[in-house]
Scaffold this motif. Structure first.
Motif, PDB file in Angstrom:
ATOM      1  N   ASP A 159      -3.775  -0.182  62.147  1.00 51.01           N
ATOM      2  CA  ASP A 159      -4.621  -1.263  61.632  1.00 51.01           C
ATOM      3  C   ASP A 159      -5.952  -0.683  61.138  1.00 51.01           C
ATOM      4  OD1 ASP A 159      -2.689  -3.061  62.291  1.00 51.01           O
ATOM      5  OD2 ASP A 159      -3.705  -3.838  64.072  1.00 51.01           O
ATOM      6  N   ILE A 160      -6.517  -1.308  60.113  1.00 50.41           N
ATOM      7  CA  ILE A 160      -7.786  -0.851  59.563  1.00 50.41           C
ATOM      8  C   ILE A 160      -8.899  -1.761  60.072  1.00 50.41           C
ATOM      9  CG2 ILE A 160      -9.094  -0.344  57.473  1.00 50.41           C
ATOM     10  CD1 ILE A 160      -6.670   1.451  57.949  1.00 50.41           C
ATOM     11  N   VAL A 161      -9.887  -1.129  60.685  1.00 51.21           N
ATOM     12  CA  VAL A 161     -11.010  -1.851  61.283  1.00 51.21           C
ATOM     13  C   VAL A 161     -12.317  -1.215  60.801  1.00 51.21           C
ATOM     14  CG1 VAL A 161      -9.706  -2.539  63.325  1.00 51.21           C
ATOM     15  CG2 VAL A 161     -10.952  -0.364  63.326  1.00 51.21           C
ATOM     16  N   ALA A 162     -13.412  -1.886  61.066  1.00 51.45           N
ATOM     17  CA  ALA A 162     -14.742  -1.336  60.768  1.00 51.45           C
ATOM     18  C   ALA A 162     -15.583  -1.475  62.022  1.00 51.45           C
ATOM     19  CB  ALA A 162     -15.379  -2.072  59.599  1.00 51.45           C
ATOM     20  N   VAL A 163     -15.488  -0.466  62.913  1.00 49.03           N
ATOM     21  CA  VAL A 163     -16.150  -0.547  64.212  1.00 49.03           C
ATOM     22  C   VAL A 163     -17.018   0.664  64.530  1.00 49.03           C
ATOM     23  CG1 VAL A 163     -14.395  -2.081  65.179  1.00 49.03           C
ATOM     24  CG2 VAL A 163     -14.118   0.399  65.393  1.00 49.03           C
ATOM     25  N   SER A 164     -16.784   1.777  63.852  1.00 45.39           N
ATOM     26  CA  SER A 164     -17.503   3.001  64.197  1.00 45.39           C
ATOM     27  C   SER A 164     -18.829   3.091  63.454  1.00 45.39           C
ATOM     28  CB  SER A 164     -16.643   4.226  63.860  1.00 45.39           C
ATOM     29  OG  SER A 164     -17.355   5.428  64.126  1.00 45.39           O
ATOM     30  N   SER A 165     -19.887   3.478  64.174  1.00 44.67           N
ATOM     31  CA  SER A 165     -21.192   3.625  63.550  1.00 44.67           C
ATOM     32  C   SER A 165     -21.397   5.015  62.962  1.00 44.67           C
ATOM     33  CB  SER A 165     -22.305   3.333  64.564  1.00 44.67           C
ATOM     34  OG  SER A 165     -22.204   4.217  65.674  1.00 44.67           O
ATOM     35  N   THR A 166     -20.505   5.926  63.285  1.00 45.35           N
ATOM     36  CA  THR A 166     -20.548   7.274  62.710  1.00 45.35           C
ATOM     37  C   THR A 166     -19.158   7.626  62.213  1.00 45.35           C
ATOM     38  OG1 THR A 166     -20.160   8.270  64.882  1.00 45.35           O
ATOM     39  CG2 THR A 166     -22.450   8.072  64.146  1.00 45.35           C
ATOM     40  N   PRO A 167     -19.062   8.263  61.046  1.00 40.98           N
ATOM     41  CA  PRO A 167     -17.746   8.579  60.495  1.00 40.98           C
ATOM     42  C   PRO A 167     -17.160   9.854  61.090  1.00 40.98           C
ATOM     43  CG  PRO A 167     -19.451   9.261  58.955  1.00 40.98           C
ATOM     44  CD  PRO A 167     -20.158   8.607  60.118  1.00 40.98           C
ATOM     45  N   GLY A 168     -15.854   9.817  61.298  1.00 45.43           N
ATOM     46  CA  GLY A 168     -15.113  10.993  61.753  1.00 45.43           C
ATOM     47  C   GLY A 168     -13.821  11.109  60.975  1.00 45.43           C
ATOM     48  N   ARG A 169     -12.859  11.817  61.541  1.00 44.22           N
ATOM     49  CA  ARG A 169     -11.588  12.003  60.843  1.00 44.22           C
ATOM     50  C   ARG A 169     -10.881  10.672  60.613  1.00 44.22           C
ATOM     51  NH1 ARG A 169      -6.148  12.833  61.933  1.00 44.22           N
ATOM     52  NH2 ARG A 169      -5.097  14.191  60.410  1.00 44.22           N
ATOM     53  N   SER A 170     -10.921   9.783  61.609  1.00 44.00           N
ATOM     54  CA  SER A 170     -10.228   8.496  61.482  1.00 44.00           C
ATOM     55  C   SER A 170     -10.874   7.596  60.427  1.00 44.00           C
ATOM     56  CB  SER A 170     -10.211   7.759  62.827  1.00 44.00           C
ATOM     57  OG  SER A 170      -9.463   8.477  63.784  1.00 44.00           O
ATOM     58  N   GLU A 171     -12.111   7.897  60.057  1.00 39.11           N
ATOM     59  CA  GLU A 171     -12.833   7.100  59.050  1.00 39.11           C
ATOM     60  C   GLU A 171     -12.850   7.802  57.682  1.00 39.11           C
ATOM     61  OE1 GLU A 171     -13.309   5.770  62.777  1.00 39.11           O
ATOM     62  OE2 GLU A 171     -14.300   7.668  62.228  1.00 39.11           O
ATOM     63  N   THR A 172     -11.975   8.773  57.506  1.00 41.43           N
ATOM     64  CA  THR A 172     -11.921   9.517  56.253  1.00 41.43           C
ATOM     65  C   THR A 172     -10.694   9.099  55.447  1.00 41.43           C
ATOM     66  OG1 THR A 172     -13.074  11.414  57.210  1.00 41.43           O
ATOM     67  CG2 THR A 172     -11.787  11.807  55.210  1.00 41.43           C
ATOM     68  N   PHE A 173     -10.905   8.832  54.168  1.00 38.05           N
ATOM     69  CA  PHE A 173      -9.831   8.372  53.290  1.00 38.05           C
ATOM     70  C   PHE A 173      -9.816   9.187  52.000  1.00 38.05           C
ATOM     71  CE2 PHE A 173     -11.072   4.815  55.935  1.00 38.05           C
ATOM     72  CZ  PHE A 173      -9.866   4.256  56.323  1.00 38.05           C
ATOM     73  N   GLU A 174      -8.621   9.334  51.455  1.00 37.73           N
ATOM     74  CA  GLU A 174      -8.454   9.950  50.146  1.00 37.73           C
ATOM     75  C   GLU A 174      -8.158   8.854  49.127  1.00 37.73           C
ATOM     76  OE1 GLU A 174      -5.514  13.050  47.716  1.00 37.73           O
ATOM     77  OE2 GLU A 174      -5.255  12.725  49.877  1.00 37.73           O
TER      78      GLU A 174
END
Length: 535
Positions: A159-174
């Motif tokens: 599932d796609i969510v918007a919960v992290s205040s800092t980006p990491g690997r899980s927040e990286t998209f191509e």
């Protein structure tokens, strides 16, 4: 910096500076600066020199670009529930603004954009993402409440969510674009699968395989660009660490040269206002993505100014965290984060300390502007007062003669709000910027109405901030440009003359924005060479 001057010059500095200070009194000085801004040189503004961005791959996907995605199967736009902090869905029928529950106004500065929102009673925000660029194909997506879209690692992992205040690997998209229609794209998550809109309420990263880009493919989205920034962060991060150093150093070496200072000195201008960014204090190894070299360019500017008898106003145009959220303060994504902590204010004071210490002995240093265009209410009056007092003290630690310029806050209702502080500080100056632009009231004005506005309204505004016992006044930015269509050369000449006459009453002086610009009337060089303005 001291090594750049002879012993005789160094011995003469205090005498020269003192004579300036005595003859340029705090009220009605005998000397006023007639300056030009060197905009777009040491702080990038893409609208001034768009070609600087030409070599960037995927240059429409720079940091801060706002994107809206519409599912081709569901037929609706992605949005972040409650603006972030929860799931991302695909249930909005139109993309009429920055977010669905607000009325968004578009404040246009020629080099930037900002969205100011007013809440109503809905519960969903448009998924108008602000890009954080990692490289030419990989990105983080930041939503309205500043969380980052990503995989739900605490749930089923798809599932796609918007919960992290800092980006990491899980927040990286191509982002994968259709070569035949670049507005159609697919988004690959870090788990190797593409995003798909299964329903209006379910966006997942579990679609495998290639695509024929048809309207029956739930992994295909139609993209709309909702806004973009083209500042120092965008150009350096856009080119990346391998290419940016050469691109920027070539720009600094060629955009402003010594012959420009000669031209300035020969055409009635006696000073330059030079915008700089906070990263210059870390030269030659500033934090990424910035690159070293701008300090050497500023050193050159001081030598050229001395060669041609010009004064220099150093202008901190871009403060750490961005004082206004615009590209000319090097905001990464339109966020305005300056002044939120004491550490941030201390960091900014350190920049002023560094710059003043470096150039205090130069006979060309005339003033230090502590900050350009802080914007209310994000930059609070309390934080500005605290910073301006500390910044003033940092200048005075190294120079008893340099003027200290304090820019009024944009969007403030009180143009005299800095008077309680500035009036008690020797050699203080208030900077105001006057443009017959960026407001609806100017859109329908005729040539004569614009000129009348200068002679009446601007004159009154300048008189209001010019007092016998207060700080000096400086019209630090103005331009002979307007929204009038079909204006003649004579119309422009009259408009420029009116501003020169009125702004010439400012007790410190004025500075035209800017010396060079692809937009002719914004270029003082072009205006002078083509007879549109005479200083």
């Amino acid at each position: 910096m001291a090594a750049m001057y002879s012993t005789r010059q160094l011995l003469a500095v205090s005498v020269v500076a003192l004579s300036f200070y005595l003859s340029h009194g705090r009220v009605n000085p005998s000397f006023k600066i007639k300056a030009v801004n060197l905009g777009g040189w040491l702080v990038t503004e893409g609208w001034i020199k768009p070609s600087l961005f030409d070599g960037i791959t995927n240059k429409d996907f720079l940091d801060g670009t706002g994107l809206q995605f519409k599912s081709v199967t569901v037929g609706k736009y992605l949005c972040a529930e409650a603006g972030g902090g929860s799931i991302i869905v695909a249930n909005r029928t139109s993309a009429s603004g920055w977010e669905t529950f607000s009325v968004s106004s578009f404040f246009f500065y020629p080099c930037s954009y900002s969205f100011i929102s007013t809440c109503d009673h809905s519960f969903f925000f448009f998924f108008s993402l602000k890009l954080w660029r990692i490289n030419e194909t990989n990105f983080n997506f930041r939503v309205f409440n500043k969380q980052f879209a990503g995989l739900d690692t605490n749930g089923n992992g798809i599932d796609i969510v918007a919960v992290s205040s800092t980006p990491g690997r899980s927040e990286t998209f191509e982002i994968v674009r259709n070569s035949n229609d670049t507005s159609r794209l697919r988004i690959k998550a870090s788990n190797g699968f593409f995003l798909q809109a299964k329903t209006e309420e379910l966006l997942t990263a579990d679609y495998a395989g290639d695509s024929k880009w048809g309207d029956d493919d739930p992994s295909v989205f139609v993209m709309t660009i909702a806004g973009r920034l083209q500042g120092e962060f965008q150009v350096t991060n856009g080119y990346g660490p391998k290419l940016a150093p050469k691109v920027m150093r070539d720009h600094w070496r060629t955009f402003i040269v010594e012959d420009d200072f000669k031209f300035i000195s020969q055409n009635g201008i006696n000073a330059v206002r030079i915008p700089v960014g906070w990263w210059i204090a870390s030269d030659p190894t500033p934090p990424q993505p910035y690159v070293g070299g701008s300090l050497k360019a500023l050193d050159n500017a001081f030598l050229w100014a001395q060669n041609y008898g010009l004064q220099v106003v150093i202008d901190l145009h871009a403060a750490p965290g961005s004082q206004n959220g615009w590209e000319h303060s090097s905001s990464r994504d339109g966020s305005q984060e300056w002044g939120q902590t004491d550490e941030n204010i201390r960091q900014t004071v350190d920049v002023i300390d560094f710059l003043t210490a470096r150039y205090a002995k130069s006979p060309s240093l005339y003033a230090v502007e502590l900050m350009n265009e802080p914007r209310a209410p994000g930059a609070s009056l309390d934080s500005m007062t605290k910073y301006y007092k500390a910044g003033y003290d940092a200048v005075r630690k190294h120079s008893s003669t340099a003027y200290v310029v304090m820019s009024n806050r944009l969007s403030s209702d009180d143009p005299r709000e800095l008077f309680p502080l500035a009036s008690g500080l020797t050699g203080s100056v208030i900077d105001v910027h006057y443009y017959n632009l960026f407001s609806d009231e100017f859109n329908s004005m005729s040539v004569q109405q614009n000129i009348d506005f200068i002679n009446t309204n601007r004159s009154s505004q300048l008189n209001h901030v010019t007092t016998s016992n207060g700080p000096l006044t400086f019209v630090g930015e103005w331009v002979a440009e307007w929204t009038v269509q079909g204006a003649t050369k004579e119309d422009y000449q009259r408009f420029a003359e009116a501003q020169l006459e009125v702004f010439g009453r400012a007790t410190f002086g004025w500075a035209y924005w800017t010396l060079k610009n692809v937009n002719n009337h914004w270029s003082l060089e072009w205006m002078i060479k083509n007879g549109y303005i005479k200083i």
